[in-house]
Design a protein around this motif. Structure first.
Motif, PDB file in Angstrom:
ATOM      1  N   UNK A   1      56.201  -1.701  53.012  1.00  0.00           N
ATOM      2  CA  UNK A   1      54.930  -0.975  52.907  1.00  0.00           C
ATOM      3  C   UNK A   1      55.149   0.445  52.402  1.00  0.00           C
ATOM      4  N   UNK A   2      56.214   1.084  52.870  1.00  0.00           N
ATOM      5  CA  UNK A   2      56.494   2.451  52.437  1.00  0.00           C
ATOM      6  C   UNK A   2      56.917   2.474  50.972  1.00  0.00           C
ATOM      7  N   UNK A   3      57.739   1.508  50.571  1.00  0.00           N
ATOM      8  CA  UNK A   3      58.201   1.423  49.192  1.00  0.00           C
ATOM      9  C   UNK A   3      57.020   1.322  48.219  1.00  0.00           C
ATOM     10  N   UNK A   4      55.985   0.611  48.612  1.00  0.00           N
ATOM     11  CA  UNK A   4      54.827   0.425  47.742  1.00  0.00           C
ATOM     12  C   UNK A   4      54.103   1.730  47.448  1.00  0.00           C
ATOM     13  N   UNK A   5      54.285   2.734  48.299  1.00  0.00           N
ATOM     14  CA  UNK A   5      53.611   4.025  48.114  1.00  0.00           C
ATOM     15  C   UNK A   5      54.299   4.887  47.057  1.00  0.00           C
ATOM     16  N   UNK A   6      55.402   4.413  46.532  1.00  0.00           N
ATOM     17  CA  UNK A   6      56.058   5.138  45.439  1.00  0.00           C
ATOM     18  C   UNK A   6      55.163   5.202  44.206  1.00  0.00           C
ATOM     19  N   UNK A   7      54.344   4.151  44.010  1.00  0.00           N
ATOM     20  CA  UNK A   7      53.514   4.014  42.801  1.00  0.00           C
ATOM     21  C   UNK A   7      54.414   4.091  41.572  1.00  0.00           C
ATOM     22  N   UNK A   8      54.102   5.008  40.666  1.00  0.00           N
ATOM     23  CA  UNK A   8      54.886   5.098  39.421  1.00  0.00           C
ATOM     24  C   UNK A   8      55.816   6.305  39.399  1.00  0.00           C
ATOM     25  N   UNK A   9      56.169   6.808  40.570  1.00  0.00           N
ATOM     26  CA  UNK A   9      57.080   7.964  40.635  1.00  0.00           C
ATOM     27  C   UNK A   9      58.418   7.589  39.998  1.00  0.00           C
ATOM     28  N   UNK A  10      58.867   8.323  38.982  1.00  0.00           N
ATOM     29  CA  UNK A  10      60.096   7.936  38.279  1.00  0.00           C
ATOM     30  C   UNK A  10      61.343   8.297  39.071  1.00  0.00           C
ATOM     31  N   UNK A  11      62.388   7.512  38.874  1.00  0.00           N
ATOM     32  CA  UNK A  11      63.696   7.820  39.450  1.00  0.00           C
ATOM     33  C   UNK A  11      64.413   8.783  38.515  1.00  0.00           C
TER      34      UNK A  11
ATOM     35  N   UNK B   1      65.778  18.105  47.780  1.00  0.00           N
ATOM     36  CA  UNK B   1      65.817  19.282  46.907  1.00  0.00           C
ATOM     37  C   UNK B   1      65.937  18.864  45.445  1.00  0.00           C
ATOM     38  N   UNK B   2      66.819  17.926  45.169  1.00  0.00           N
ATOM     39  CA  UNK B   2      67.035  17.492  43.786  1.00  0.00           C
ATOM     40  C   UNK B   2      65.807  16.779  43.228  1.00  0.00           C
ATOM     41  N   UNK B   3      65.253  15.857  44.013  1.00  0.00           N
ATOM     42  CA  UNK B   3      64.096  15.098  43.525  1.00  0.00           C
ATOM     43  C   UNK B   3      62.883  16.005  43.341  1.00  0.00           C
ATOM     44  N   UNK B   4      62.604  16.846  44.330  1.00  0.00           N
ATOM     45  CA  UNK B   4      61.417  17.709  44.243  1.00  0.00           C
ATOM     46  C   UNK B   4      61.524  18.707  43.092  1.00  0.00           C
ATOM     47  N   UNK B   5      62.748  19.151  42.771  1.00  0.00           N
ATOM     48  CA  UNK B   5      62.910  20.118  41.676  1.00  0.00           C
ATOM     49  C   UNK B   5      62.650  19.481  40.314  1.00  0.00           C
ATOM     50  N   UNK B   6      62.603  18.145  40.261  1.00  0.00           N
ATOM     51  CA  UNK B   6      62.306  17.460  39.001  1.00  0.00           C
ATOM     52  C   UNK B   6      60.809  17.281  38.765  1.00  0.00           C
ATOM     53  N   UNK B   7      59.990  17.580  39.783  1.00  0.00           N
ATOM     54  CA  UNK B   7      58.548  17.568  39.572  1.00  0.00           C
ATOM     55  C   UNK B   7      58.159  18.841  38.814  1.00  0.00           C
TER      56      UNK B   7
END
Length: 313
Positions: A20-30, A110-116
């Motif tokens: 259920x949590x994974x589904x909330x990723x939507x189209x967020x890129x890796x 930190x790494x993921x959020x800095x890519x937004x």
């Protein structure tokens, strides 16, 4: 018998399984590569790109939405007060036991959020820098209580967070060395109005007695990294044994005298450190703050997050 720390949450939380949590990723890129992950993975922590995709990308999407909403609210209030806009960093607090994997969680976020594109400047500060110097702890007979609430310079921590939250430029924090097991003299970590500050430590959600302000008063969002006591103990011992083979071998290490212990001797010592210090701190000070967090990540014995609890607004 250990308390089942993650099996039940108060009605204030909505609990998600992995799917259920994974589904909330939507189209967020890796945006992380295997090389990025290897660089930021914590000592002895097993973290895969699949875990990043399933758990941390949905979390980054949630946090991005919260940051944008907070900025809108600040704009509305500045307009109401006829104030000039002030940049106020969004502060995320991360709490949890020793060996839970807080540092890895903080570095991944930190790494993921800095890519937004909305918030490219993300800084990370740990509460270790606000520990009293080792000489002070020894003088106060608190060396065996390192990591307990009384071992921190709380006024300095609050002053730092207040300066960051006010948007002050060029704020600095003390630096801690795990090799020296002490504050590094004359060294500071400088921060200049980041978009987001991640503030990570054992007791960041605690409510110390007799204080007007708490560290968590400055948080916009808070995360507690949870796990069962036997898993935490096993991870702590594994990490201690790994450190004995690596960092403890350095002559500059505070724990250099443990470098030649046999595996059984080192295991016994690590188990004693866990039961006499870290487990007590967990039960008395850390775990009681769990349900003050906005989000609880519960880890299974293989380090994978198996449940996510999000506080309802």
């Amino acid at each position: 018998m250990s308390e089942p720390s993650g099996l039940s949450f108060s009605p204030a939380y909505q609990v998600f399984g992995r799917d259920d949590w994974r589904a909330l990723r939507k189209n967020t890129p890796l945006t992380l590569t295997p090389q990025d992950l290897e660089r930021i993975r914590g000592l002895g922590v097993d973290l895969s790109l699949q875990e990043v995709e399933d758990i941390y990308l949905p979390l980054s999407r949630l946090l991005n939405l919260h940051v944008r909403a907070a900025r809108t609210l600040h704009t509305v209030q500045d307009s109401f007060l006829n104030n000039a806009p002030v940049t106020s960093p969004y502060i995320i607090g991360i709490a949890g036991s020793v060996a839970a994997g807080k540092s890895t969680l903080a570095r991944v976020l930190r790494t993921i959020l800095s890519h937004w594109p909305d918030h490219p400047r993300v800084d990370l500060v740990t509460t270790d820098g606000f520990l009293h110097p080792l000489d002070t702890l020894i003088e106060r007979k608190l060396a065996h209580r390192k990591g307990f609430p009384e071992s921190y310079d709380l006024p300095a921590m609050i002053a730092f967070l207040a300066a960051i939250k006010s948007g002050a430029p060029n704020v600095s924090a003390p630096v801690y060395s795990h090799i020296a097991y002490d504050i590094v003299p004359h060294e500071r970590q400088s921060l200049d109005t980041p978009d987001i500050l991640i503030f990570e430590g054992l007791n960041v959600l605690q409510q110390p007695h007799g204080t007007a302000l708490l560290a968590s008063d400055f948080f916009d969002f808070s995360i507690y990294l949870d796990a069962e006591e036997p898993d935490l103990e096993a991870w702590y011992i594994d990490r201690f044994l790994l450190l004995q083979r690596t960092a403890f071998q350095k002559p500059s290490s505070y724990f250099h005298n443990y470098r030649d212990l046999s595996v059984p001797e080192a295991t016994t010592l690590a188990r004693r450190f866990w039961s006499d210090i870290n487990l007590i701190n967990l039960r008395e000070n850390i775990r009681p703050t769990r349900e003050r967090a906005r989000l609880i990540l519960h880890k299974a014995g293989d380090h994978r997050v198996d449940r996510v609890a999000l506080r309802l607004l």
